[in-house]
Motif scaffolding. Structure first.
Motif, PDB file in Angstrom:
ATOM      1  N   ASP A  52      -6.057  -3.372   1.284  1.00 22.72           N
ATOM      2  CA  ASP A  52      -6.720  -3.457   2.587  1.00 22.72           C
ATOM      3  C   ASP A  52      -6.205  -4.715   3.263  1.00 22.72           C
ATOM      4  O   ASP A  52      -6.492  -5.826   2.817  1.00 22.72           O
ATOM      5  N   ARG A  65      -4.705   8.712   6.279  1.00 23.58           N
ATOM      6  CA  ARG A  65      -6.108   8.485   5.900  1.00 23.58           C
ATOM      7  C   ARG A  65      -6.395   6.989   5.797  1.00 23.58           C
ATOM      8  O   ARG A  65      -7.425   6.517   6.271  1.00 23.58           O
ATOM      9  N   GLU A  66      -5.498   6.227   5.211  1.00 26.20           N
ATOM     10  CA  GLU A  66      -5.693   4.780   5.073  1.00 26.20           C
ATOM     11  C   GLU A  66      -5.674   4.070   6.421  1.00 26.20           C
ATOM     12  O   GLU A  66      -6.311   3.033   6.580  1.00 26.20           O
ATOM     13  N   PRO A 117      -8.180   5.860  -2.818  1.00 25.72           N
ATOM     14  CA  PRO A 117      -7.397   6.606  -1.832  1.00 25.72           C
ATOM     15  C   PRO A 117      -7.480   8.106  -2.112  1.00 25.72           C
ATOM     16  O   PRO A 117      -7.571   8.517  -3.276  1.00 25.72           O
ATOM     17  N   ARG A 128       0.837  -1.201   0.000  1.00 24.81           N
ATOM     18  CA  ARG A 128       0.000   0.000   0.000  1.00 24.81           C
ATOM     19  C   ARG A 128       0.873   1.254   0.000  1.00 24.81           C
ATOM     20  O   ARG A 128       0.624   2.198  -0.749  1.00 24.81           O
ATOM     21  N   ALA A 165      -9.977   0.745  -5.482  1.00 26.51           N
ATOM     22  CA  ALA A 165      -9.677   1.544  -4.290  1.00 26.51           C
ATOM     23  C   ALA A 165      -9.735   3.022  -4.675  1.00 26.51           C
ATOM     24  O   ALA A 165      -9.402   3.391  -5.799  1.00 26.51           O
ATOM     25  N   SER A 209      -9.582   1.554   5.367  1.00 30.10           N
ATOM     26  CA  SER A 209      -9.090   1.383   4.002  1.00 30.10           C
ATOM     27  C   SER A 209     -10.088   1.929   2.986  1.00 30.10           C
ATOM     28  O   SER A 209     -11.302   1.831   3.164  1.00 30.10           O
ATOM     29  N   THR A 210      -9.554   2.486   1.907  1.00 32.91           N
ATOM     30  CA  THR A 210     -10.400   3.003   0.833  1.00 32.91           C
ATOM     31  C   THR A 210     -10.601   1.967  -0.273  1.00 32.91           C
ATOM     32  O   THR A 210     -11.174   2.283  -1.314  1.00 32.91           O
TER      33      THR A 210
END
Length: 195
Positions: free
Chosen positions: A129, A90-91, A105, A60, A103, A95-96
């Motif tokens: 994720d 933020r992650e 993000p 990631r 994803a 998770s985005t």
């Protein structure tokens, strides 16, 4: 000079907005347009230069680092390392990655510039994720200025609507030969949904 010194809070006498000294220059909001040329759809938020047809990172952090470096290299952000820190923070909240190999993000509350989207594909997929069983192959990375939160939600809704369809995802993945092909595939897929 008084605003730059910031000894107290200053507001505009006309509109009452808070005035502040920008620490950095305005970012690349878009290419200069020819007179009479209009830009619509996804082209308002991205360019071919922000397409990454083959992400190489295996984690990631590495994938997000590629996006942040690209945005800095193209002049959309001033500090790619700081943007990466914000994206990782933020992650860490949640998770985005949303399933279907997608994803979204993003980093919010970035000052200056405009809402900016970068698209990247990973040939094998990344466990974006840590709790998910599936790998993520399609990434829509967004930098969102404070003033563009409403536009971001509309853009996110449009992208989600288009790419929950497997055929649309497959067409993007097939366009991994070049940034130009990926850009054209993105424009074609979103032309009726994102205006």
């Amino acid at each position: 000079h008084e605003v730059h010194a910031a000894h107290k809070l200053y507001t505009c006498p006309s509109c009452a907005r808070i005035l502040y000294y920008a620490e950095s220059l305005p970012r690349n909001i878009g290419r200069r347009r020819q007179k009479g040329q209009t830009v619509a759809g996804i082209e308002r938020f991205s360019t071919m230069e922000l397409m990454i047809p083959r992400l190489t990172g295996n984690t990631r952090e590495e994938v997000l680092g590629e996006f942040c470096s690209k945005m800095e290299a193209e002049g959309y952000v001033d500090n790619g390392a700081r943007l990466l820190d914000e994206a990782l923070r933020r992650e860490a909240i949640v998770s985005t990655a949303v399933g279907h190999g997608l994803a979204f993000p993003h980093v919010r509350s970035v000052e200056g510039g405009g809402l900016t989207l970068s698209l990247g594909l990973h040939p094998k997929g990344v466990r974006f994720d840590p709790a998910a069983r599936t790998l993520t192959r399609i990434f829509f990375f967004m930098v969102i200025p404070t003033a563009a939160s409403a536009f971001y939600l509309k853009l996110l809704a449009g992208l989600s609507q288009v790419f929950r369809d497997e055929t649309a995802r497959d067409k993007l993945l097939e366009a991994s030969e070049s940034a130009e092909k990926l850009w054209k595939a993105l424009i074609k897929a979103t032309k009726t949904t994102i205006r």
